[in-house]
Scaffold this active site. Structure first.
Site, mmCIF file in Angstrom:
data_model
loop_
_atom_site.group_PDB
_atom_site.id
_atom_site.type_symbol
_atom_site.label_atom_id
_atom_site.label_comp_id
_atom_site.label_asym_id
_atom_site.label_seq_id
_atom_site.Cartn_x
_atom_site.Cartn_y
_atom_site.Cartn_z
ATOM 1 N N ASP A 1 0.835 -1.202 0.000
ATOM 2 C CA ASP A 1 0.000 0.000 0.000
ATOM 3 C C ASP A 1 0.868 1.249 0.000
ATOM 4 O O ASP A 1 1.645 1.474 0.921
ATOM 5 C CB ASP A 1 -0.880 0.016 1.254
ATOM 6 C CG ASP A 1 -1.782 1.246 1.268
ATOM 7 O OD1 ASP A 1 -2.779 1.241 0.525
ATOM 8 O OD2 ASP A 1 -1.476 2.220 1.997
ATOM 9 N N LYS B 1 -2.706 5.831 -4.364
ATOM 10 C CA LYS B 1 -3.850 6.712 -4.105
ATOM 11 C C LYS B 1 -3.621 8.073 -4.751
ATOM 12 O O LYS B 1 -2.475 8.506 -4.903
ATOM 13 C CB LYS B 1 -4.050 6.909 -2.598
ATOM 14 C CG LYS B 1 -3.959 5.638 -1.782
ATOM 15 C CD LYS B 1 -4.278 5.857 -0.319
ATOM 16 C CE LYS B 1 -3.923 4.624 0.502
ATOM 17 N NZ LYS B 1 -2.511 4.550 0.898
ATOM 18 N N HIS C 1 -7.684 9.208 -2.132
ATOM 19 C CA HIS C 1 -7.052 9.118 -0.805
ATOM 20 C C HIS C 1 -7.981 9.598 0.303
ATOM 21 O O HIS C 1 -8.032 9.019 1.376
ATOM 22 C CB HIS C 1 -5.755 9.932 -0.792
ATOM 23 C CG HIS C 1 -4.811 9.540 0.283
ATOM 24 N ND1 HIS C 1 -3.467 9.444 0.107
ATOM 25 C CD2 HIS C 1 -5.014 9.198 1.578
ATOM 26 C CE1 HIS C 1 -2.880 9.062 1.241
ATOM 27 N NE2 HIS C 1 -3.811 8.918 2.146
HETATM 28 N N1 LIG Z 1 -5.597 6.000 3.594
HETATM 29 C C1 LIG Z 1 -5.119 6.734 4.554
HETATM 30 O O1 LIG Z 1 -5.521 7.904 4.776
HETATM 31 C C2 LIG Z 1 -4.060 6.154 5.449
HETATM 32 C C3 LIG Z 1 -3.734 6.789 6.653
HETATM 33 C C4 LIG Z 1 -2.771 6.205 7.473
HETATM 34 C C5 LIG Z 1 -2.147 5.029 7.076
HETATM 35 N N2 LIG Z 1 -2.456 4.448 5.883
HETATM 36 C C6 LIG Z 1 -1.764 3.197 5.428
HETATM 37 O O2 LIG Z 1 -1.830 2.233 6.462
HETATM 38 C C7 LIG Z 1 -0.518 1.828 6.816
HETATM 39 C C8 LIG Z 1 -0.458 1.423 8.269
HETATM 40 O O3 LIG Z 1 -0.977 2.436 9.123
HETATM 41 P P1 LIG Z 1 -0.048 3.333 10.061
HETATM 42 O O4 LIG Z 1 1.278 3.435 9.469
HETATM 43 O O5 LIG Z 1 -0.777 4.594 10.335
HETATM 44 O O6 LIG Z 1 -0.047 2.570 11.458
HETATM 45 P P2 LIG Z 1 0.152 1.093 12.054
HETATM 46 O O7 LIG Z 1 0.487 0.097 11.016
HETATM 47 O O8 LIG Z 1 -1.034 0.881 12.930
HETATM 48 O O9 LIG Z 1 1.394 1.323 13.029
HETATM 49 C C9 LIG Z 1 2.713 1.513 12.547
HETATM 50 C C10 LIG Z 1 3.617 1.759 13.762
HETATM 51 O O10 LIG Z 1 3.594 0.620 14.628
HETATM 52 C C11 LIG Z 1 4.928 0.120 14.798
HETATM 53 N N3 LIG Z 1 4.852 -1.341 14.761
HETATM 54 C C12 LIG Z 1 4.582 -2.121 13.681
HETATM 55 N N4 LIG Z 1 4.556 -3.420 14.020
HETATM 56 C C13 LIG Z 1 4.822 -3.475 15.342
HETATM 57 C C14 LIG Z 1 4.926 -4.535 16.256
HETATM 58 N N5 LIG Z 1 4.758 -5.805 15.863
HETATM 59 N N6 LIG Z 1 5.197 -4.249 17.550
HETATM 60 C C15 LIG Z 1 5.373 -2.966 17.961
HETATM 61 N N7 LIG Z 1 5.271 -1.888 17.131
HETATM 62 C C16 LIG Z 1 4.996 -2.146 15.830
HETATM 63 C C17 LIG Z 1 5.744 0.681 13.674
HETATM 64 O O11 LIG Z 1 7.070 0.911 14.083
HETATM 65 P P3 LIG Z 1 8.314 -0.002 13.544
HETATM 66 O O12 LIG Z 1 8.651 0.507 12.172
HETATM 67 O O13 LIG Z 1 9.386 0.287 14.557
HETATM 68 O O14 LIG Z 1 7.885 -1.427 13.564
HETATM 69 C C18 LIG Z 1 5.051 2.015 13.401
HETATM 70 O O15 LIG Z 1 5.536 3.006 14.272
HETATM 71 C C19 LIG Z 1 0.351 3.028 6.418
HETATM 72 O O16 LIG Z 1 1.713 2.715 6.299
HETATM 73 C C20 LIG Z 1 -0.294 3.405 5.106
HETATM 74 O O17 LIG Z 1 0.140 2.522 4.079
HETATM 75 C C21 LIG Z 1 -3.414 4.982 5.080
#
Ligand SMILES: NC(=O)c1ccc[n+]([C@@H]2O[C@H](COP(=O)([O-])OP(=O)(O)OC[C@H]3O[C@@H](n4cnc5c(N)ncnc54)[C@H](OP(=O)(O)O)[C@@H]3O)[C@@H](O)[C@H]2O)c1
Length: 279
Positions: free
Chosen positions: A48, A80, A113
């Site tokens: 993604d 997106k 997006h």
């Molecule tokens: N459409 C939208 O508006 C939108 C908005 C936000 C996000 N997204 C997409 O969704 C994806 C994921 O969401 P997100 O990045 O907001 O948050 P997330 O996946 O909920 O959390 C990511 C965070 O959690 C940590 N983490 C990951 N696995 C872990 C584990 N097993 N144990 C402890 N910590 C862990 C990561 O750090 P480390 O790197 O240290 O593991 C990072 O700081 C994004 O990358 C993006 O592709 C889309």
């Protein structure tokens, strides 16, 4: 039984992996190259990205440098269109630039997006063309609430294949997911582990402890068992592997019900994209 190769059938006919890899990161953005190699090694096939993440060329580089690249048909690449492109009517140009940066002939899924009410419909009609032309195998939306989806429904017979929204037990928007389920719109969960901000929740730690799994794995599994597609993000190889090791256990009905009751409207990005506090 689900496993990492399982796929969901989209209303447009294609198949989408049940687990994906999120790629947003702060600079330096080239860190995604290594992370994506770890992710593909761990079995993730859904990637993604988004124009606003400014990492598409690094993802393109990572894909081109894979030692054992999966066939293109096995990969599922999502990008997106950001709101600036919607505003100036440059949806086609946005996808063309994404494809060039990614080094691809098509994406598997193209999303708006976030909604921009007065521009959504024009963007959607261009996306319908892009899908017909094969440049986007499926088209969908992100951050759309029921009101945005209803407006789209009145103007187009093309039902979005996917709505990508923030979703975890601490921000469980039941009405929105029920609406998507009823219309065969696949719900894709972003921030599925709430950015790691609730991993110390004692109730979550208790379920994880009983299952000999980690809190992060339990959150991802909650999404999977609901039939949504979580896309956790990590730059760390151990976390990338940990987040993919979610197919060897099952939460009980009672555990799922308990987690369904944890909503506290805690969100990372915001609740309503029409409001100024939405990031
Ligand atoms: N459409 C939208 O508006 C939108 C908005 C936000 C996000 N997204 C997409 O969704 C994806 C994921 O969401 P997100 O990045 O907001 O948050 P997330 O996946 O909920 O959390 C990511 C965070 O959690 C940590 N983490 C990951 N696995 C872990 C584990 N097993 N144990 C402890 N910590 C862990 C990561 O750090 P480390 O790197 O240290 O593991 C990072 O700081 C994004 O990358 C993006 O592709 C889309």
């Amino acid at each position: 039984m689900l496993d990492i190769t399982s796929r969901k059938v989209l209303n447009s006919g294609g198949k989408m992996p049940v687990l994906g890899f999120g790629t947003y990161s702060e600079p330096p953005r080239d860190r995604v190259v290594k992370a994506l190699h770890f992710a593909v090694d761990a079995g993730y096939r859904l990637v993604d990205t988004a124009t606003i993440y400014q990492n598409e060329r690094f993802i393109g580089r990572a894909l081109s440098e894979l030692h054992a690249p999966p066939p293109r048909d096995d990969l599922f690449i999502t990008t997106k269109v950001w709101k600036d492109a919607l505003r100036v009517g440059a949806v086609r140009e946005s996808l063309e630039e994404s494809l060039q940066n990614l080094g691809l002939d098509y994406v598997d899924l193209l999303l708006i997006h976030r909604p921009l009410t007065e521009f959504n419909l024009d963007a959607w009609h261009v996306m319908e063309d892009l899908q017909r032309e094969g440049l986007a195998r499926a088209i969908g939306v992100s951050n759309f609430l029921v009101k945005h989806l209803e407006a789209l429904r009145e103007a187009s017979t093309t039902v979005p294949a996917v709505n990508q929204i923030e979703l975890h037990p601490f921000f469980y928007r039941k009405e929105l997911v029920d609406y998507c389920n009823a219309r065969s719109i696949v719900v894709e969960s972003y921030s599925p582990i709430a950015l790691g901000k609730r991993l110390g929740d004692p109730r979550l730690m208790s379920i994880a402890g009983n299952r000999e799994k980690t809190p992060s794995q339990v959150l991802i599994r909650w999404n999977l068992q609901h039939g949504w597609v979580p896309i956790p993000r990590s730059l760390s190889e151990p976390h990338i592997r940990e987040n993919a090791a979610v197919f060897d256990f099952e939460l009980s009905r009672a555990e799922m019900d308990e987690m369904d009751g944890w909503n506290e409207d805690f969100n990372v990005i915001g609740a309503d994209p029409d409001e100024p506090d939405f990031r």
